[in-house]
Design a protein around this motif. Structure first.
Motif, mmCIF file in Angstrom:
data_model
loop_
_atom_site.group_PDB
_atom_site.id
_atom_site.type_symbol
_atom_site.label_atom_id
_atom_site.label_comp_id
_atom_site.label_asym_id
_atom_site.label_seq_id
_atom_site.Cartn_x
_atom_site.Cartn_y
_atom_site.Cartn_z
ATOM 1 N N LEU A 179 5.187 2.491 -20.451
ATOM 2 C CA LEU A 179 6.495 2.199 -19.872
ATOM 3 C C LEU A 179 6.501 2.560 -18.387
ATOM 4 O O LEU A 179 6.089 3.663 -18.015
ATOM 5 C CB LEU A 179 7.573 3.004 -20.606
ATOM 6 C CG LEU A 179 9.035 2.695 -20.280
ATOM 7 C CD1 LEU A 179 9.409 1.309 -20.793
ATOM 8 C CD2 LEU A 179 9.946 3.756 -20.896
ATOM 9 N N PRO A 180 6.954 1.667 -17.498
ATOM 10 C CA PRO A 180 7.035 2.014 -16.075
ATOM 11 C C PRO A 180 7.843 3.289 -15.858
ATOM 12 O O PRO A 180 8.835 3.534 -16.563
ATOM 13 C CB PRO A 180 7.732 0.804 -15.461
ATOM 14 C CG PRO A 180 7.409 -0.327 -16.381
ATOM 15 C CD PRO A 180 7.375 0.284 -17.755
ATOM 16 N N VAL A 181 7.433 4.100 -14.903
ATOM 17 C CA VAL A 181 8.045 5.409 -14.727
ATOM 18 C C VAL A 181 9.537 5.300 -14.437
ATOM 19 O O VAL A 181 10.338 6.123 -14.909
ATOM 20 C CB VAL A 181 7.309 6.207 -13.624
ATOM 21 C CG1 VAL A 181 7.434 5.522 -12.269
ATOM 22 C CG2 VAL A 181 7.843 7.624 -13.559
ATOM 23 N N HIS A 182 9.966 4.291 -13.689
ATOM 24 C CA HIS A 182 11.385 4.159 -13.395
ATOM 25 C C HIS A 182 12.193 3.912 -14.675
ATOM 26 O O HIS A 182 13.320 4.392 -14.805
ATOM 27 C CB HIS A 182 11.629 3.020 -12.398
ATOM 28 C CG HIS A 182 11.190 3.345 -11.006
ATOM 29 N ND1 HIS A 182 11.339 4.606 -10.453
ATOM 30 C CD2 HIS A 182 10.609 2.587 -10.046
ATOM 31 C CE1 HIS A 182 10.867 4.604 -9.217
ATOM 32 N NE2 HIS A 182 10.416 3.393 -8.950
ATOM 33 N N ASP A 183 11.623 3.163 -15.620
ATOM 34 C CA ASP A 183 12.321 2.928 -16.888
ATOM 35 C C ASP A 183 12.343 4.195 -17.741
ATOM 36 O O ASP A 183 13.324 4.456 -18.447
ATOM 37 C CB ASP A 183 11.652 1.782 -17.652
ATOM 38 C CG ASP A 183 11.876 0.438 -16.983
ATOM 39 O OD1 ASP A 183 12.995 0.191 -16.510
ATOM 40 O OD2 ASP A 183 10.922 -0.361 -16.922
ATOM 41 N N ARG A 184 11.249 4.969 -17.674
ATOM 42 C CA ARG A 184 11.239 6.241 -18.408
ATOM 43 C C ARG A 184 12.311 7.186 -17.863
ATOM 44 O O ARG A 184 13.087 7.786 -18.613
ATOM 45 C CB ARG A 184 9.866 6.902 -18.313
ATOM 46 C CG ARG A 184 9.746 8.163 -19.170
ATOM 47 C CD ARG A 184 8.614 9.074 -18.734
ATOM 48 N NE ARG A 184 7.440 8.334 -18.340
ATOM 49 C CZ ARG A 184 6.629 8.724 -17.366
ATOM 50 N NH1 ARG A 184 6.882 9.829 -16.681
ATOM 51 N NH2 ARG A 184 5.565 8.012 -17.048
ATOM 52 N N VAL A 185 12.379 7.292 -16.538
ATOM 53 C CA VAL A 185 13.362 8.175 -15.910
ATOM 54 C C VAL A 185 14.782 7.709 -16.220
ATOM 55 O O VAL A 185 15.672 8.516 -16.513
ATOM 56 C CB VAL A 185 13.112 8.256 -14.390
ATOM 57 C CG1 VAL A 185 14.272 8.937 -13.679
ATOM 58 C CG2 VAL A 185 11.814 9.009 -14.116
ATOM 59 N N ALA A 186 15.016 6.391 -16.181
ATOM 60 C CA ALA A 186 16.343 5.874 -16.513
ATOM 61 C C ALA A 186 16.723 6.234 -17.947
ATOM 62 O O ALA A 186 17.870 6.596 -18.228
ATOM 63 C CB ALA A 186 16.384 4.357 -16.304
ATOM 64 N N GLY A 187 15.773 6.159 -18.853
ATOM 65 C CA GLY A 187 16.054 6.539 -20.244
ATOM 66 C C GLY A 187 16.368 8.010 -20.380
ATOM 67 O O GLY A 187 17.163 8.412 -21.245
#
Length: 371
Positions: free
Chosen positions: A172-180
């Protein structure tokens, strides 16, 4: 390999959320009794959908697929109608099933399609993003967007099961992980303070470009804890008649940001700002101490999430909030905190109080940004 954890979501139609690794073998059992299965997936997951199709066909299912747009572009009446067309052409009956494979937008759409086809067929979710695992795929809320707002058309339709395969998070792209992680932090503030402690201790590793071996168990624990929070609330209030509204902490303002930004902001980024706004609103109303407000900012900022928003958008945000599903008549309603793990509601706050809370999170357009 660790054994999967099974978290039961109660209610009239109980189901399991399975959290673990390499869970494809669990899917066929959740579809027992169906003859036909439709896999709804975004184009980026075509290879994964074909893998799921092959596995289900080995178990004797007739499998169709529906490739849908990415993210919020999937959540339209036109895309839902496309999926209904696939179901009709394949002869799906009330005993057949839909599988939602993808992020939160995909599971929202797949759930809505399943809820409305023949007035309701089974849906099983296979979330592939952190946001979907801890929020969208669990709980039975389905929906699509309209030009007037987010999730304004939908249905309550509990899934037959949810498979949270943590292997998906490794790519998962890091920005999507952080958003989650914004939704994980939300679960910490409303119900489980240990989540906040874990995030504070491991923020740097959680926001790093690559998931290292030592942080994977931490992320797994965070997923399990966040799912348990949601499962507990949903089990007691499926249809958002009261208690379940606490899961919307940060969402009234967050959804307004998404609407104003035309969904260019990730959901988690918008909710992060929404939580800070709600915390400031509670502080100004005399409900929340300054230290807890400051903790909102520090926890979210440590993960790289935004905590401010543009100073020149108040009128548009207020208009968007008045369309929010939690609004009753002209009465704006916010989930707020009286303390960590002490969620409550604030109804009809004075307009000057709202404006003052906005002033606390307002920033120049250049410094308020999405992920």
């Amino acid at each position: 390999m660790n054994e999967p954890v099974r978290i039961e979501v109660g209610g009239d139609r109980p189901y399991e959320v399975v959290v673990g690794e390499h869970l494809l073998g669990e899917l066929a059992g959740m579809l027992t009794g169906a003859q036909r299965v439709l896999i709804v997936h975004p184009g980026a997951l075509t290879a994964s959908a074909e893998q799921v199709r092959a596995d289900l066909e080995e178990h004797g299912f007739e499998v169709a697929t529906a490739e849908v747009p990415e993210a919020e572009e999937a959540k339209t009446a036109q895309v839902a109608a496309f999926c209904w067309g696939v179901l009709g052409q394949a002869g799906f009956t009330r005993s057949d099933a839909v599988v939602g494979l993808g992020g939160g937008a995909t599971t929202d759409l797949a759930g809505f399609v399943a809820a409305t086809w023949l007035r309701g067929v089974r849906v099983v979710h296979v979330p592939t993003t952190l946001l979907a695992m801890v929020d969208a795929a669990v709980g039975g809320k389905t929906g699509i967007n309209t030009a007037e707002g987010k999730n304004l058309v939908g249905a309550f339709h509990p899934p037959g099961g949810v498979l949270c395969d943590l292997v998906a998070l490794e790519s998962l792209p890091v920005h999507d992980r952080v958003a989650g992680l914004a939704e994980v932090v939300k679960a910490g503030f409303i119900a489980d303070p240990e989540i906040l402690t874990l995030v504070e201790a491991h923020a740097d590793a959680l926001r790093a470009p690559e998931l290292t071996a030592d942080v994977r168990p931490v992320l797994r624990e965070l997923v399990e804890r966040a799912v348990r929070v949601k499962a507990d609330v949903v089990s007691r209030d499926l249809r958002e008649s009261g208690l379940r509204e606490v899961l919307n902490y940060g969402h009234t303002f967050g959804h307004a940001i998404e609407q104003v930004e035309r969904f260019r902001w990730r959901h988690g980024a918008a909710v992060a700002v929404g939580m800070v706004f709600a915390a400031e609103l509670a502080r100004l109303a005399g409900r929340l101490d300054e230290a807890t407000v400051a903790r909102h900012r520090s926890v979210l900022a440590a993960l790289g999430l935004p905590t401010t928003y543009a100073a020149d958008q108040w009128d548009r945000l207020l208009t968007a909030m008045r369309r929010d599903k939690k609004t009753r008549g002209d009465l704006l309603r916010f989930v707020v905190l009286d303390g960590v793990a002490r969620p409550s509601r604030l109804e009809g706050p004075d307009p000057t109080l709202l404006a003052a809370a906005y002033a606390e999170i307002a920033a120049d357009r250049g410094s308020a940004r999405a992920l």
